[in-house]
Design an enzyme around this catalytic site. Sequence first.
Site, PDB file in Angstrom:
ATOM      1  N   GLU A  86      27.292  24.221  18.783  1.00 15.09           N
ATOM      2  CA  GLU A  86      27.957  23.286  19.722  1.00 15.09           C
ATOM      3  C   GLU A  86      29.419  23.816  20.247  1.00 15.09           C
ATOM      4  O   GLU A  86      30.185  23.987  19.266  1.00 15.09           O
ATOM      5  CB  GLU A  86      27.995  21.920  19.613  1.00 15.09           C
ATOM      6  CG  GLU A  86      28.695  20.991  20.651  1.00 15.09           C
ATOM      7  CD  GLU A  86      28.463  19.833  20.464  1.00 15.09           C
ATOM      8  OE1 GLU A  86      28.531  19.319  19.031  1.00 15.09           O
ATOM      9  OE2 GLU A  86      28.920  18.877  21.512  1.00 15.09           O
TER      10      GLU A  86
ATOM     11  N   GLU B 287      25.790  11.062  23.918  1.00 13.05           N
ATOM     12  CA  GLU B 287      26.938  10.997  22.798  1.00 13.05           C
ATOM     13  C   GLU B 287      28.289  10.789  23.542  1.00 13.05           C
ATOM     14  O   GLU B 287      28.877  11.641  23.907  1.00 13.05           O
ATOM     15  CB  GLU B 287      27.183  12.517  22.203  1.00 13.05           C
ATOM     16  CG  GLU B 287      28.045  12.513  21.170  1.00 13.05           C
ATOM     17  CD  GLU B 287      28.489  13.735  20.503  1.00 13.05           C
ATOM     18  OE1 GLU B 287      28.429  14.112  19.223  1.00 13.05           O
ATOM     19  OE2 GLU B 287      28.980  14.443  21.309  1.00 13.05           O
TER      20      GLU B 287
HETATM   21  C1  LER Z   1      32.325  16.586  18.844  1.00 14.82           C
HETATM   22  O1  LER Z   1      33.505  16.403  19.822  1.00 14.82           O
HETATM   23  C2  LER Z   1      31.111  16.535  19.566  1.00 14.82           C
HETATM   24  O2  LER Z   1      30.742  16.595  20.488  1.00 14.82           O
HETATM   25  C3  LER Z   1      30.005  16.619  18.309  1.00 14.82           C
HETATM   26  O3  LER Z   1      28.786  16.727  18.885  1.00 14.82           O
HETATM   27  C4  LER Z   1      30.304  17.663  17.352  1.00 14.82           C
HETATM   28  O4  LER Z   1      29.341  17.509  16.340  1.00 14.82           O
HETATM   29 MN    MN Z   2      29.064  16.733  21.634  1.00 10.28          MN
END
Ligand code: LER
Ligand code: MN
Length: 270
Positions: free
Chosen positions: A153, A247
């Site tokens: 990521e 998220e």
């Molecule tokens: C952290 O900013 C994020 O986006 C998570 O998905 C990282 O593991």
């Molecule tokens: Mn993330």
Amino acid sequence: MRSAITISLIPEAHGAPFVFRDDLAAGCERAAALGFDAVEVFPRSAQELDVQQLKNLLAQHRLQLAAVGTGAGWMVHQLRLTDADTETRQCAQEFAAAIVEVAGGLGAPAIIGSMQGRWEGGVTRDQALGWLAEALEELAPHAQNHRVPLLLEPLNRYETNLLNNVADSLDLLRKLRAQNVKLLCDLFHMNLEEANIADALRLAGPKLGHLHFADSNRRAFGFGHTDLAPVVQALRDIGYAGCVSGEVLPLPDSETAAKQTIASFKRWFG
Ligand code: LER
Ligand code: MN
């Protein structure tokens, strides 16, 4: 595409963008009740994740496991795959490998996000990228044994100075022998770093393995100002068929953020 929502089991991660927290059973129950296909879990470590409990909850609620995060490696244990110290890099590698194994055993990929670390002090960017590439080459076969990808990521500039965008991340992927390392594109980070989010997703193309579905302000989609229409078009154009995972910050509260996420998912991807 499958809808997913995040559950954090990291008490230290308060303030981080996870919708449900601290209670795996309650998180899975709410995710299923709201109609999500999958949950994405952030354990404190592989050893602290109750795998049997998670298996039971997934079966009970007919949920899939979207992915498992390694972020606690950095947030809790200060482990980075690109640390200047050899022993710390080794510990980071072991921490991440254990999560790759646990996730893979449940048919899900692990995420390398904040554990990519940063280059600083006497460490050059090339050196850090070299160490990250070595780490990915070692971790990817563990994922491959379980027939799952390993997710890398890119993060925004306030979280790393190593991989901030799709183009640089693809450069790294091209240097790897391992073919199962895929990109996790997080729309929040992309909003800060990409000139054009849709173009960046097209560039990622078949290497896109997972999507973090967050609005411009890292709230649930629809609570910010990112224009989703070109993003959805780009995902259709590249034939993306993976998870769309909320998220996001639990604002104004977890339940409202989750409801807004599934409503936006249905509106745009349903
Ligand atoms: C952290 O900013 C994020 O986006 C998570 O998905 C990282 O593991
Ligand atoms: Mn993330």
